[in-house]
Design an enzyme around this catalytic site. Sequence first.
Site, mmCIF file in Angstrom:
data_model
loop_
_atom_site.group_PDB
_atom_site.id
_atom_site.type_symbol
_atom_site.label_atom_id
_atom_site.label_comp_id
_atom_site.label_asym_id
_atom_site.label_seq_id
_atom_site.Cartn_x
_atom_site.Cartn_y
_atom_site.Cartn_z
ATOM 1 C CE LYS A 178 -2.968 3.120 0.532
ATOM 2 N NZ LYS A 178 -4.330 3.487 0.508
ATOM 3 C CB CYS A 187 -3.464 8.921 0.409
ATOM 4 S SG CYS A 187 -5.180 8.874 0.868
HETATM 5 N N1 SAJ Z 1 -2.158 14.883 -8.949
HETATM 6 C C1 SAJ Z 1 -1.377 15.643 -9.816
HETATM 7 N N2 SAJ Z 1 -1.168 15.178 -11.084
HETATM 8 C C2 SAJ Z 1 -1.715 14.017 -11.529
HETATM 9 C C3 SAJ Z 1 -2.488 13.239 -10.645
HETATM 10 C C4 SAJ Z 1 -2.691 13.701 -9.348
HETATM 11 O O1 SAJ Z 1 -0.862 16.705 -9.451
HETATM 12 O O2 SAJ Z 1 -1.504 13.700 -12.699
HETATM 13 C C5 SAJ Z 1 -2.386 15.363 -7.577
HETATM 14 C C6 SAJ Z 1 -3.876 15.589 -7.233
HETATM 15 O O3 SAJ Z 1 -4.308 16.856 -7.674
HETATM 16 C C7 SAJ Z 1 -3.847 15.467 -5.720
HETATM 17 C C8 SAJ Z 1 -2.791 14.382 -5.486
HETATM 18 O O4 SAJ Z 1 -2.001 14.349 -6.669
HETATM 19 O O5 SAJ Z 1 -3.422 16.661 -5.120
HETATM 20 C C9 SAJ Z 1 -3.323 13.003 -5.179
HETATM 21 O O6 SAJ Z 1 -4.440 12.707 -5.998
HETATM 22 P P1 SAJ Z 1 -4.723 11.250 -6.610
HETATM 23 O O7 SAJ Z 1 -6.004 11.299 -7.349
HETATM 24 O O8 SAJ Z 1 -3.539 10.769 -7.342
HETATM 25 O O9 SAJ Z 1 -4.812 10.298 -5.339
HETATM 26 P P2 SAJ Z 1 -5.661 10.321 -3.964
HETATM 27 O O10 SAJ Z 1 -4.760 10.857 -2.891
HETATM 28 O O11 SAJ Z 1 -6.985 10.947 -4.113
HETATM 29 O O12 SAJ Z 1 -5.883 8.733 -3.750
HETATM 30 C C10 SAJ Z 1 -4.736 7.899 -3.675
HETATM 31 C C11 SAJ Z 1 -4.945 6.702 -4.613
HETATM 32 N N3 SAJ Z 1 -3.694 5.964 -4.754
HETATM 33 C C12 SAJ Z 1 -3.170 5.685 -5.983
HETATM 34 O O13 SAJ Z 1 -3.683 6.048 -7.025
HETATM 35 C C13 SAJ Z 1 -1.902 4.906 -5.987
HETATM 36 C C14 SAJ Z 1 -6.052 5.800 -4.061
HETATM 37 O O14 SAJ Z 1 -6.178 4.619 -4.857
HETATM 38 C C15 SAJ Z 1 -5.747 5.430 -2.601
HETATM 39 O O15 SAJ Z 1 -6.802 4.623 -2.051
HETATM 40 C C16 SAJ Z 1 -5.653 6.710 -1.809
HETATM 41 O O16 SAJ Z 1 -4.570 7.478 -2.326
HETATM 42 C C17 SAJ Z 1 -5.411 6.353 -0.346
HETATM 43 O O17 SAJ Z 1 -6.383 6.380 0.440
HETATM 44 O O18 SAJ Z 1 -4.293 5.962 -0.009
#
Ligand code: SAJ
Length: 420
Positions: free
Chosen positions: A213, A267
């Site tokens: 994870k 996360c």
């Molecule tokens: N972000 C970017 N660029 C991107 C993608 C995301 O800047 O191309 C930023 C987003 O704006 C945000 C952050 O990254 O600030 C995180 O967003 P996210 O959508 O990537 O992830 P989370 O934090 O909403 O959810 C993540 C997920 N993990 C993965 O994709 C590996 C989710 O599956 C997990 O369950 C969750 O963390 C968790 O609870 O750990």
Amino acid sequence: MSKVCVVGLGYIGLPTAAMLASAGHTVIGFDINPDVVAKVNQGHAHFREPDLEMLLAAAVKTGRLTAQLTPAEADYYIIAVPTPFKDGKKPDLSYVDAGSDAIAPYLRPGCTVILESTSPVGTTERITARLAGKRKELVFPVYKSEDHHEGQVYVVHCPERILPGQMVRELVSNDRIIGGMTEFCVAKAASLYETFVKGTSYNTDCRTAEFVKLMENAYRDVNIAFANEVSLICDRLDVDVWRAIELANKHPRVAILKPGPGVGGHCIAVDPWFIVDSAPEQSRLIRSAREINDHKTDYVYDRILHAAGRFRNPVIACFGVTYKPDVDDLRESPALHIVERLLRNSKFKVLVCDPMLKDLPSKMAAHPRLKLVDAETARAEADIVAFLVGHKKFRNLQPQKFLEKVVVDTIGLMAVPQAH
Ligand code: SAJ
């Protein structure tokens, strides 16, 4: 069907509790917050998430889900409490410890304790030892032991991996990693998950599950850091980062993510530090990625500050303050950090436009130089416009209407898609 006690009715615990109830289990949701308990018992969620309200209302109406301020005796306990970090980016396990201490008096022979909170490697063993210390008359599993005792307590780690914004769908469709103290523990937990999960369950030990994870979230952080670093390089070299990424992604083995104002949420901005804390010398890339993503927020703030230098009393409109598009969650939001920092300058007036929010957080709502406004007001009144979060509702903003503004576009909202 089983009786399940869910410990913590937050972003993970609440949808899980509602889903278990809809699968036919009797669910007791335990939370220490009386407002959350009252709201859940009225059939309402305390945060916005697509389809959750409907699922929850049905679960409460059928009487299968009730919330309360104490745990209850159950066949399964699911611990879904926060695991933030504290000073020095060290994991704060106080909620996990408190959750396991709270359920300890209720455990009975044959029950299963499932830790779903994202946790540093070794946490499942830690809670097993803690529970065993409080219930000396019960038999607890020994890590990787092949022994099985009739009537023992079973303990596993089954990390939650649902994506905010798609939680209800992913709760059912995602694959699960079930990591046991022993194989017998895995089998016990698997029989609960198979009642509502359509994805595949993969079995392993609890240490591996904990690391998997953390590694998933660190992997995403590293990939976003690459995109953010590339955006800084493009700024320096006067290259359009959006067009450059679009073209690089035409390569069959390249898929660069999107740069932004930094990484937020509870996360990805947190979990990689658990790896760094446990193996600092080996985690150089993971640490750098965290630093690069945090630095990107400072860089965006500096760009806005630089733009503000042209005005005596600038009005700065921030489009989006949540931690990512299309959620109402503000935790660790880079955009919110930027707004907070801008407000420290007494010459700045800040307008926030965020279609996901009905109100600003209470600590900000009364600020005399801050207003939550609609998109048209923000555009009309602003000298500087900062696009910080790519909500779907911003997609129909017309770039030509912003021509006379100073625009800091961190998410490529104004980038013109190229046909070729
Ligand atoms: N972000 C970017 N660029 C991107 C993608 C995301 O800047 O191309 C930023 C987003 O704006 C945000 C952050 O990254 O600030 C995180 O967003 P996210 O959508 O990537 O992830 P989370 O934090 O909403 O959810 C993540 C997920 N993990 C993965 O994709 C590996 C989710 O599956 C997990 O369950 C969750 O963390 C968790 O609870 O750990």
